[in-house]
Design a protein around this motif. Structure first.
Motif, PDB file in Angstrom:
ATOM      1  N   LEU A  33       0.830  -1.207   0.000  1.00  0.00           N
ATOM      2  CA  LEU A  33       0.000   0.000   0.000  1.00  0.00           C
ATOM      3  C   LEU A  33       0.868   1.262   0.000  1.00  0.00           C
ATOM      4  O   LEU A  33       0.471   2.295  -0.536  1.00  0.00           O
ATOM      5  N   ALA A  34       2.046   1.164   0.565  1.00  0.00           N
ATOM      6  CA  ALA A  34       2.966   2.308   0.609  1.00  0.00           C
ATOM      7  C   ALA A  34       3.301   2.817  -0.784  1.00  0.00           C
ATOM      8  O   ALA A  34       3.590   4.003  -0.966  1.00  0.00           O
ATOM      9  N   ASN A  35       3.239   1.938  -1.786  1.00  0.00           N
ATOM     10  CA  ASN A  35       3.520   2.347  -3.161  1.00  0.00           C
ATOM     11  C   ASN A  35       2.352   3.095  -3.799  1.00  0.00           C
ATOM     12  O   ASN A  35       2.522   3.730  -4.836  1.00  0.00           O
ATOM     13  N   ARG A  36       1.163   3.006  -3.173  1.00  0.00           N
ATOM     14  CA  ARG A  36      -0.028   3.626  -3.757  1.00  0.00           C
ATOM     15  C   ARG A  36      -0.492   4.877  -3.002  1.00  0.00           C
ATOM     16  O   ARG A  36      -1.321   5.626  -3.514  1.00  0.00           O
ATOM     17  N   LEU A  37       0.030   5.072  -1.801  1.00  0.00           N
ATOM     18  CA  LEU A  37      -0.373   6.228  -1.003  1.00  0.00           C
ATOM     19  C   LEU A  37       0.605   7.386  -1.211  1.00  0.00           C
ATOM     20  O   LEU A  37       1.803   7.163  -1.396  1.00  0.00           O
ATOM     21  N   PRO A  38       0.095   8.610  -1.146  1.00  0.00           N
ATOM     22  CA  PRO A  38       0.996   9.764  -1.218  1.00  0.00           C
ATOM     23  C   PRO A  38       2.006   9.746  -0.069  1.00  0.00           C
ATOM     24  O   PRO A  38       1.704   9.303   1.041  1.00  0.00           O
ATOM     25  N   THR A  39       3.189  10.243  -0.332  1.00  0.00           N
ATOM     26  CA  THR A  39       4.266  10.265   0.657  1.00  0.00           C
ATOM     27  C   THR A  39       3.842  10.963   1.941  1.00  0.00           C
ATOM     28  O   THR A  39       4.165  10.495   3.041  1.00  0.00           O
ATOM     29  N   GLU A  40       3.088  12.070   1.825  1.00  0.00           N
ATOM     30  CA  GLU A  40       2.687  12.801   3.035  1.00  0.00           C
ATOM     31  C   GLU A  40       1.737  11.972   3.898  1.00  0.00           C
ATOM     32  O   GLU A  40       1.761  12.069   5.124  1.00  0.00           O
ATOM     33  N   VAL A  41       0.926  11.122   3.295  1.00  0.00           N
ATOM     34  CA  VAL A  41       0.017  10.268   4.060  1.00  0.00           C
ATOM     35  C   VAL A  41       0.822   9.241   4.857  1.00  0.00           C
ATOM     36  O   VAL A  41       0.536   8.980   6.033  1.00  0.00           O
ATOM     37  N   ILE A  42       1.836   8.686   4.254  1.00  0.00           N
ATOM     38  CA  ILE A  42       2.702   7.738   4.957  1.00  0.00           C
ATOM     39  C   ILE A  42       3.398   8.438   6.121  1.00  0.00           C
ATOM     40  O   ILE A  42       3.500   7.905   7.224  1.00  0.00           O
ATOM     41  N   GLY A  43       3.845   9.664   5.895  1.00  0.00           N
ATOM     42  CA  GLY A  43       4.465  10.448   6.967  1.00  0.00           C
ATOM     43  C   GLY A  43       3.494  10.713   8.107  1.00  0.00           C
ATOM     44  O   GLY A  43       3.861  10.582   9.281  1.00  0.00           O
ATOM     45  N   PHE A  44       2.241  11.068   7.781  1.00  0.00           N
ATOM     46  CA  PHE A  44       1.230  11.289   8.820  1.00  0.00           C
ATOM     47  C   PHE A  44       1.029  10.014   9.640  1.00  0.00           C
ATOM     48  O   PHE A  44       0.913  10.056  10.853  1.00  0.00           O
ATOM     49  N   ALA A  45       0.979   8.868   8.962  1.00  0.00           N
ATOM     50  CA  ALA A  45       0.764   7.583   9.640  1.00  0.00           C
ATOM     51  C   ALA A  45       1.935   7.240  10.548  1.00  0.00           C
ATOM     52  O   ALA A  45       1.738   6.644  11.612  1.00  0.00           O
ATOM     53  N   GLN A  46       3.159   7.615  10.147  1.00  0.00           N
ATOM     54  CA  GLN A  46       4.331   7.350  10.991  1.00  0.00           C
ATOM     55  C   GLN A  46       4.320   8.231  12.234  1.00  0.00           C
ATOM     56  O   GLN A  46       4.754   7.810  13.295  1.00  0.00           O
ATOM     57  N   GLU A  47       3.808   9.448  12.099  1.00  0.00           N
ATOM     58  CA  GLU A  47       3.750  10.378  13.222  1.00  0.00           C
ATOM     59  C   GLU A  47       2.559  10.128  14.133  1.00  0.00           C
ATOM     60  O   GLU A  47       2.611  10.412  15.328  1.00  0.00           O
ATOM     61  N   ASP A  48       1.458   9.629  13.558  1.00  0.00           N
ATOM     62  CA  ASP A  48       0.208   9.495  14.297  1.00  0.00           C
ATOM     63  C   ASP A  48      -0.414   8.128  14.025  1.00  0.00           C
ATOM     64  O   ASP A  48      -0.970   7.901  12.957  1.00  0.00           O
ATOM     65  N   PRO A  49      -0.332   7.201  14.987  1.00  0.00           N
ATOM     66  CA  PRO A  49      -0.895   5.865  14.770  1.00  0.00           C
ATOM     67  C   PRO A  49      -2.414   5.865  14.590  1.00  0.00           C
ATOM     68  O   PRO A  49      -2.977   4.890  14.111  1.00  0.00           O
ATOM     69  N   ASP A  50      -3.076   6.967  14.949  1.00  0.00           N
ATOM     70  CA  ASP A  50      -4.525   7.073  14.783  1.00  0.00           C
ATOM     71  C   ASP A  50      -4.931   7.769  13.485  1.00  0.00           C
ATOM     72  O   ASP A  50      -6.122   7.970  13.244  1.00  0.00           O
ATOM     73  N   HIS A  51      -3.951   8.124  12.649  1.00  0.00           N
ATOM     74  CA  HIS A  51      -4.270   8.772  11.373  1.00  0.00           C
ATOM     75  C   HIS A  51      -5.200   7.871  10.571  1.00  0.00           C
ATOM     76  O   HIS A  51      -5.008   6.659  10.488  1.00  0.00           O
ATOM     77  N   LEU A  52      -6.234   8.463   9.976  1.00  0.00           N
ATOM     78  CA  LEU A  52      -7.227   7.703   9.223  1.00  0.00           C
ATOM     79  C   LEU A  52      -7.128   7.975   7.736  1.00  0.00           C
ATOM     80  O   LEU A  52      -6.921   9.121   7.308  1.00  0.00           O
ATOM     81  N   THR A  53      -7.322   6.932   6.962  1.00  0.00           N
ATOM     82  CA  THR A  53      -7.448   7.042   5.514  1.00  0.00           C
ATOM     83  C   THR A  53      -8.883   6.677   5.154  1.00  0.00           C
ATOM     84  O   THR A  53      -9.422   5.686   5.659  1.00  0.00           O
ATOM     85  N   ALA A  54      -9.491   7.477   4.311  1.00  0.00           N
ATOM     86  CA  ALA A  54     -10.864   7.233   3.869  1.00  0.00           C
ATOM     87  C   ALA A  54     -10.833   6.586   2.489  1.00  0.00           C
ATOM     88  O   ALA A  54     -10.088   7.025   1.609  1.00  0.00           O
ATOM     89  N   VAL A  55     -11.650   5.562   2.321  1.00  0.00           N
ATOM     90  CA  VAL A  55     -11.749   4.856   1.045  1.00  0.00           C
ATOM     91  C   VAL A  55     -13.198   4.958   0.586  1.00  0.00           C
ATOM     92  O   VAL A  55     -14.098   4.364   1.194  1.00  0.00           O
ATOM     93  N   GLU A  56     -13.424   5.723  -0.492  1.00  0.00           N
ATOM     94  CA  GLU A  56     -14.796   5.895  -0.969  1.00  0.00           C
ATOM     95  C   GLU A  56     -15.331   4.589  -1.542  1.00  0.00           C
ATOM     96  O   GLU A  56     -14.637   3.868  -2.244  1.00  0.00           O
ATOM     97  N   GLN A  57     -16.590   4.330  -1.219  1.00  0.00           N
ATOM     98  CA  GLN A  57     -17.244   3.108  -1.673  1.00  0.00           C
ATOM     99  C   GLN A  57     -18.036   3.419  -2.938  1.00  0.00           C
ATOM    100  O   GLN A  57     -18.878   4.322  -2.945  1.00  0.00           O
ATOM    101  N   GLU A  58     -17.757   2.678  -3.970  1.00  0.00           N
ATOM    102  CA  GLU A  58     -18.474   2.860  -5.237  1.00  0.00           C
ATOM    103  C   GLU A  58     -19.426   1.697  -5.418  1.00  0.00           C
ATOM    104  O   GLU A  58     -19.315   0.674  -4.756  1.00  0.00           O
ATOM    105  N   GLY A  59     -20.384   1.848  -6.321  1.00  0.00           N
ATOM    106  CA  GLY A  59     -21.321   0.774  -6.597  1.00  0.00           C
ATOM    107  C   GLY A  59     -22.203   0.464  -5.402  1.00  0.00           C
ATOM    108  O   GLY A  59     -22.450  -0.702  -5.090  1.00  0.00           O
ATOM    109  N   LEU A  60     -22.672   1.519  -4.741  1.00  0.00           N
ATOM    110  CA  LEU A  60     -23.536   1.315  -3.582  1.00  0.00           C
ATOM    111  C   LEU A  60     -24.835   0.632  -4.008  1.00  0.00           C
ATOM    112  O   LEU A  60     -25.312   0.827  -5.122  1.00  0.00           O
TER     113      LEU A  60
END
Length: 183
Positions: free
Chosen positions: A51-78
């Motif tokens: 997943l690290a290859n698909r996420l923006p670098t800043e998101v990975i940095g946020f996750a390293q700094e904050d274990p509670d950092h959340l990523t949102a994944v939009e659901q399609e085809g509801l």
């Protein structure tokens, strides 16, 4: 109006609903309901290092700094649903999902106008659309399995990022509906 949470998880859920509401706002008004799975970024990276290859670098940095950092994944085809309540009753999340968020548009009336609303649903819908005190709003609610939640509300007549109300108890019915998808 912003009430700042004190604990890290509440702060993370607040951040994600603000980001999601702003993201949805870029598409403009008169949009369909949007549903998002919420995952702790660090946990997702641990489960799937690629997943690290698909996420923006800043998101990975946020996750390293904050274990509670959340990523949102939009659901399609509801699934098809007559209304939001029916849609939410059809959604269930796997254990790998830490929370969920929904952003939806609604028309609201002041309490005194609601008392005058016709009983017939079809007549009431038309009556609401013509009522001079009606307001179009975008409501967002993010809820974690661990119990933290936060809401965001933007009014069409105050359509700017700095006019978004953010707090825990702005859309209690939406919080309850989103939370039920996590049971």
């Amino acid at each position: 109006m912003i009430d700042e949470p004190a604990d890290p998880r509440s702060l993370s859920v607040r951040r994600v609903i603000v980001e999601l509401e702003r993201h949805v706002a870029t598409a403009g008004w008169d949009a369909p309901v949007r549903v998002f799975a919420l995952v702790r970024t660090a946990g997702a990276l641990e489960r799937d290092p690629s997943l690290a290859n698909r996420l923006p670098t800043e998101v990975i940095g946020f996750a390293q700094e904050d274990p509670d950092h959340l990523t949102a994944v939009e659901q399609e085809g509801l699934p098809q649903a007559a209304d939001l309540e029916e849609l939410l009753h059809q959604i269930a999340w796997p254990d790998s999902v830490d929370g969920a968020a929904v952003v939806v548009e609604r028309t609201v009336l002041p309490p005194e106008a609601e008392a005058e609303m016709p009983d017939d649903p079809d007549v009431a819908a038309e009556w609401i659309e013509r009522h001079p005190s009606r307001r179009d709003v975008r409501l967002g609610a993010a809820v974690l399995r661990s119990g933290e939640y936060c809401c965001a509300v933007r009014a069409r007549d105050h359509d700017s990022d700095d006019s978004v109300a953010v707090g825990r108890d702005l859309a209690p019915g939406l919080v309850e509906g989103v939370g039920a998808t996590l049971d």
